[in-house]
Structure formats: C-alpha cells, structure tokens
Design a protein around this motif. Structure first.
Motif, PDB file in Angstrom:
ATOM      1  N   ILE A 152     -13.790   9.262   9.109  1.00 30.35           N
ATOM      2  CA  ILE A 152     -13.591   8.014   9.844  1.00 30.35           C
ATOM      3  C   ILE A 152     -12.166   7.931  10.388  1.00 30.35           C
ATOM      4  N   GLN A 153     -12.051   7.664  11.673  1.00 36.17           N
ATOM      5  CA  GLN A 153     -10.757   7.556  12.334  1.00 36.17           C
ATOM      6  C   GLN A 153     -10.240   6.118  12.239  1.00 36.17           C
ATOM      7  N   ILE A 154      -8.953   5.984  11.973  1.00 37.36           N
ATOM      8  CA  ILE A 154      -8.313   4.676  11.954  1.00 37.36           C
ATOM      9  C   ILE A 154      -7.028   4.753  12.766  1.00 37.36           C
ATOM     10  N   GLY A 155      -6.443   3.622  13.018  1.00 33.43           N
ATOM     11  CA  GLY A 155      -5.214   3.579  13.800  1.00 33.43           C
ATOM     12  C   GLY A 155      -4.004   3.962  12.973  1.00 33.43           C
ATOM     13  N   LYS A 156      -2.863   3.699  13.515  1.00 34.46           N
ATOM     14  CA  LYS A 156      -1.615   4.023  12.851  1.00 34.46           C
ATOM     15  C   LYS A 156      -1.482   3.253  11.544  1.00 34.46           C
ATOM     16  N   VAL A 157      -1.053   3.951  10.492  1.00 35.96           N
ATOM     17  CA  VAL A 157      -0.817   3.336   9.186  1.00 35.96           C
ATOM     18  C   VAL A 157       0.667   3.448   8.873  1.00 35.96           C
ATOM     19  N   LYS A 158       1.282   2.321   8.620  1.00 39.14           N
ATOM     20  CA  LYS A 158       2.714   2.291   8.329  1.00 39.14           C
ATOM     21  C   LYS A 158       2.944   1.463   7.084  1.00 39.14           C
ATOM     22  N   ILE A 159       3.404   2.107   6.010  1.00 37.18           N
ATOM     23  CA  ILE A 159       3.667   1.426   4.736  1.00 37.18           C
ATOM     24  C   ILE A 159       5.165   1.507   4.458  1.00 37.18           C
ATOM     25  N   THR A 160       5.827   0.393   4.626  1.00 41.05           N
ATOM     26  CA  THR A 160       7.286   0.366   4.436  1.00 41.05           C
ATOM     27  C   THR A 160       7.718  -0.683   3.424  1.00 41.05           C
TER      28      THR A 160
ATOM     29  N   ASN B  91       6.630  -3.230  -0.281  1.00 41.42           N
ATOM     30  CA  ASN B  91       6.118  -3.073  -1.631  1.00 41.42           C
ATOM     31  C   ASN B  91       4.659  -3.508  -1.716  1.00 41.42           C
ATOM     32  N   PHE B  92       3.781  -2.629  -1.269  1.00 38.86           N
ATOM     33  CA  PHE B  92       2.353  -2.895  -1.343  1.00 38.86           C
ATOM     34  C   PHE B  92       1.733  -2.057  -2.458  1.00 38.86           C
ATOM     35  N   THR B  93       0.657  -2.580  -3.040  1.00 37.49           N
ATOM     36  CA  THR B  93      -0.112  -1.777  -3.984  1.00 37.49           C
ATOM     37  C   THR B  93      -1.180  -1.016  -3.212  1.00 37.49           C
ATOM     38  N   VAL B  94      -1.795  -0.038  -3.874  1.00 35.58           N
ATOM     39  CA  VAL B  94      -2.874   0.712  -3.235  1.00 35.58           C
ATOM     40  C   VAL B  94      -4.028  -0.223  -2.894  1.00 35.58           C
ATOM     41  N   ALA B  95      -4.313  -1.186  -3.752  1.00 35.92           N
ATOM     42  CA  ALA B  95      -5.377  -2.153  -3.483  1.00 35.92           C
ATOM     43  C   ALA B  95      -5.063  -2.988  -2.243  1.00 35.92           C
ATOM     44  N   ASP B  96      -3.796  -3.337  -2.038  1.00 35.32           N
ATOM     45  CA  ASP B  96      -3.403  -4.096  -0.845  1.00 35.32           C
ATOM     46  C   ASP B  96      -3.751  -3.330   0.425  1.00 35.32           C
ATOM     47  N   ILE B  97      -3.468  -2.039   0.429  1.00 36.81           N
ATOM     48  CA  ILE B  97      -3.693  -1.214   1.621  1.00 36.81           C
ATOM     49  C   ILE B  97      -5.188  -1.099   1.922  1.00 36.81           C
ATOM     50  N   LEU B  98      -5.979  -0.771   0.907  1.00 31.72           N
ATOM     51  CA  LEU B  98      -7.408  -0.581   1.121  1.00 31.72           C
ATOM     52  C   LEU B  98      -8.100  -1.885   1.508  1.00 31.72           C
ATOM     53  N   SER B  99      -7.657  -2.996   0.952  1.00 35.34           N
ATOM     54  CA  SER B  99      -8.244  -4.288   1.296  1.00 35.34           C
ATOM     55  C   SER B  99      -7.873  -4.703   2.716  1.00 35.34           C
ATOM     56  N   GLU B 100      -6.688  -4.317   3.173  1.00 35.42           N
ATOM     57  CA  GLU B 100      -6.220  -4.663   4.514  1.00 35.42           C
ATOM     58  C   GLU B 100      -7.101  -4.033   5.593  1.00 35.42           C
ATOM     59  N   TRP B 101      -7.681  -2.885   5.283  1.00 32.65           N
ATOM     60  CA  TRP B 101      -8.507  -2.195   6.279  1.00 32.65           C
ATOM     61  C   TRP B 101      -9.742  -2.991   6.657  1.00 32.65           C
ATOM     62  N   SER B 102     -10.143  -3.953   5.839  1.00 31.92           N
ATOM     63  CA  SER B 102     -11.326  -4.745   6.165  1.00 31.92           C
ATOM     64  C   SER B 102     -11.144  -5.514   7.470  1.00 31.92           C
TER      65      SER B 102
END
Length: 448
Positions: free
Chosen positions: A192-200, A202-213
């Motif tokens: 699955i292709q997604i757009g640019k991901v930029k993590i700069t 203090n996010f948790t892994v759960a924050d990132i995966l939930s944001e994709w919704s």
C-alpha cells in the motif's frame, strides 16, 4: 430431553503478570471460569480494541502455587508434580480464592476464551487499563496494541513520493523495531502506497498508526496464519470507499463465513436501501501536492442531454477552493464548482464518501476518480447490523456471506467493519456485526 445435545456456555479468563521476554506469555496466572458480563469491541478503523468484564463479588478464581504451600483457608487438595528439564521435581497445587479489590492491577495481561461445551476460541489478548470495585468488580482492558502506546516512534522523514507501508513498518524505517509486532503477511502483498511521512516530534508508534486513519489507511491487529508464534500482526487495509474496485484487506483462508438467517441469526435490523441515482452525490477527498486535503462533490447534471453537444453528465459542486499561491506552488488545478463560495444544500441527497488512494494529485484527477466511483457505486446498500449467536467467534475485517431465503436482496459477501461480542448471564453469547460494504453479489439460493 437428550442432555448430550445441550450447548453449554463456557469461558476461560486468565490474568497475570506480563512476561518481558514474550508478550503472549502470562506469568503466575489466575483462572476464572465464571463471569457476569463480557463486552469486546473491535473495528478495523481502530488500532486499539477494548474489553470490559464484570464479576460479582465472591466470584471464585483458581491459581497454581509452586513449592511450599500454606493451605490455611484455601482449597489446596489438588496436588501435582512436574519434572523440569534439569531433572528437579517441583510440586504444584491448585488453590482457590475469591475476587476482591487486590486481585487485579493495571498493566496485567489478560486472555479471554469463549465457546460452547468446552470448545473455546481465543477472543481477546491484552492488558488491564482500569479496574474498580462496587457492587460488581469491573475491569477495562485494551488489546495488545496497548504496548504501542508505550513505545516512542523513531524520528525520520520519507521522500515525497514512492513511500509504502512495507518500508515504514519494515527494516528501512524500523517503526516496529523492538515492539514485538510484525507486519501481516497479507498486508505485505498489497504494498500500500502512502504519502510523505515525517516524524519529528515525540509521538508513540500507536500515534503514528492511528493518524493514518485520516487517509483511510486503517491499521488493526490480526492473527497471521504464517506467523510462528501467537503474537498478532499489524494488518493494514483500505475500505471499499477508498478503492475503485475491491477493498484491500487481509483475507482469511476459512472465509467467507456463511451466515444463514434461519439458523445463525439471533436478531437483525438490516435494511436494503435503494438509492435514486438522481439524488446521489459522492464527495471525493485527496491529499494535494501542498500536503493539504481538498475535496470535490459529484452529482448528476439534472439538465444533461446526451443528444446535445457539450452537455456534461456530471456536475462538480462544493469543491475546495485552491488559493492562487497554492496553485502557483503546486500546479493544483481548481475544479469547476470551486469558483463560488456558495455551498449547494445536499441534505436531501445520499452523500457517499470517497478517499483517493493516490497522493499528490490535482483537482482534475480527483474529479475523474470520483466520477468513476459514482458510476461503479452499488445503489442498493445495506444499513443496520445483524446479531449472531456465538457459533463463529468472528473478528473485524473478515468476510461473511449472508444467505436469506425470504429476503434474497440481502444476499452477498460483506466485509465486517465492527464486531461487538457480548457474553454473560443476561445476553448469552452474541456477536453484533456492522457490515456496510458489500464486496460482491452471489447466486440466488433455492429455499431448503
């Protein structure tokens, strides 16, 4: 009455300390085989699924004590021995006690199995997050993704285009490193292709995966048949509303599960909704080149005349306006219908969402995709839910085939969006399924 034909509800709840070396192992567990009520809620739209349990005070639990035992006030009559690998013989005793305020604590591991006549299916693995004690002892739990809320996400930035979830969750960017989780085998195949991901930050892994919704890229837990252990994997899918053909979801080898209305269904409020295409609108949404969302809404042109040259079949209304500055920087064309700030009232229309799977597209391209989705949209949709007996023990994102001899318009294969499992003295064992997306029609069945 033939007693052998009775189906007896059974549950097995194990609670104990998590094993640091293996998240699926429960150390020093207690076992509970009676409960007042269990409710498990899971959806492919949510990374974190939940479970709530209620026990009457005085509920008996069983535990195992190893070594020297003081059995005062406890039932320690069941004694067994076990030979360890080093040849040492240890003594084990089963002891019983009653649930009280000190029995549970937050952070403990919990496993719930449900079924009939001792044939139990694993329905929930997770951690206790809250407990309280009143007339009933109540505990609230979150699934194994609870661990991802405690793991800091690594900081990285991906290219503007060409990023896929296999790279993000794999070794290239190591988002799942040291979490114990792996990407689901079926998800890897979709790439699955997604757009640019930029993590700069203090996010948790759960924050990132939930944001994709927000992008209609849903992350949830699913057991992988190819996994060597019992740890659930990170499954990722796009629903029907973000795909121009089939939904992209990991499938089950045993599916679709055939649901017969006259046998498996306890209750149903499913309705077949027939939509007039003249009053259907599709709102398409996409991420533009400026990394901001924009949208367009498509409906049929009421004055369309196929015999008239230049007559357009569709109208674009309520489109997001693109500023001159943004247009200069990104080349994003402003769709027709965005030239005025006046919004068309669509309160009498059936408005269907569509999320483009393509990133960094312009308005013209989004209009093309939304029109294509409009043309292929199934005008005979399903609303409501169906409640089954606990025969299957279903999870979210599985496929079910509805078979109703009296109302064949419902027949077809559906993707299960949400499952609410209830088990207890009042409800028995039930599973309420939300199934808004028909994947395909099936043949007409002859009545029995």
């Amino acid at each position: 009455m033939d007693i052998s034909n009775l189906d007896v509800l059974c549950c097995r709840i194990r609670i104990g300390d998590p094993d640091p070396s293996n998240p699926m192992v429960i150390q020093n567990p207690i076992e509970i085989n009676e409960v007042h009520e269990i409710e498990i809620c899971e959806s492919y739209k949510e990374l974190i699924s939940t479970a709530k349990l209620k026990f009457p005070k005085g509920t008996v639990y069983q535990s195992t004590i190893i070594g020297t035992i003081t059995a005062e006030g406890k039932d320690a009559t069941r004694i067994t021995t076990e030979v360890m690998q080093d040849g040492i013989i240890i003594e084990k005793r089963k002891t019983q006690n009653v649930i009280e305020e000190s029995t549970f604590k937050t952070g403990q591991r919990i496993n719930i199995k449900l079924g009939y006549n001792g044939y139990l299916k694993n329905m929930f693995d997770g951690y206790i997050t809250t407990y309280n004690s009143g007339s009933m002892v109540e505990i609230e739990c979150e699934n194994m993704a609870y661990k991802l809320k405690l793991k800091q996400a690594p900081k990285f930035e991906t290219p503007v285009s060409g990023t896929n979830v296999n790279d993000i969750l794999g070794e290239k960017y190591n988002l799942l490193k040291d979490t114990g989780f792996k990407i689901h085998g079926e998800t890897k195949k979709f790439n699955i292709q997604i757009g640019k991901v930029k993590i700069t930050d203090n996010f948790t892994v759960a924050d990132i995966l939930s944001e994709w919704s927000k992008f209609k890229v849903f992350c949830f837990l699913k057991y992988d048949a190819d996994s060597p252990d019992d740890m659930p994997a990170i499954a990722i899918g796009r629903p029907y509303s973000s795909s121009k053909s089939q939904p992209v979801f990991p499938t089950d080898i045993s599916g679709p599960f055939q649901i017969y209305y006259d046998y498996h269904v306890a209750s149903s409020d499913l309705k077949v909704v027939k939509v007039d295409p003249k009053f259907l609108a599709v709102t398409g949404k996409a991420l533009g080149s400026d990394e901001k969302f924009f949208e367009v809404t498509i409906r049929l042109n009421p004055e369309y005349d196929p015999q008239k040259a230049g007559s357009n079949e569709f109208q674009v209304v309520n489109a997001t306006q693109v500023s001159k500055k943004s247009h200069k920087l990104t080349g994003n064309t402003t769709a027709k219908g965005a030239n005025t700030k006046t919004k068309v009232d669509l309160s009498t229309y059936t408005v269907v969402p569509y999320m483009s799977p393509n990133m960094k597209i312009n308005s013209d391209k989004l209009v093309e995709e939304t029109i294509e989705y409009f043309r292929n949209y199934n005008l005979n949709g399903i609303t409501g839910s169906v409640t089954l007996f606990g025969d299957f023990g279903l999870n979210t994102a599985v496929q079910v085939e509805l078979i109703d001899y009296r109302n064949p318009s419902k027949n077809g294969v559906y993707l299960v969006e949400e499952v609410t499992t209830t088990f207890g003295v009042n409800s028995g064992y039930r599973q309420k399924l939300t199934i808004p997306h028909k994947i395909k029609n099936v043949k007409t069945y002859d009545s029995k």
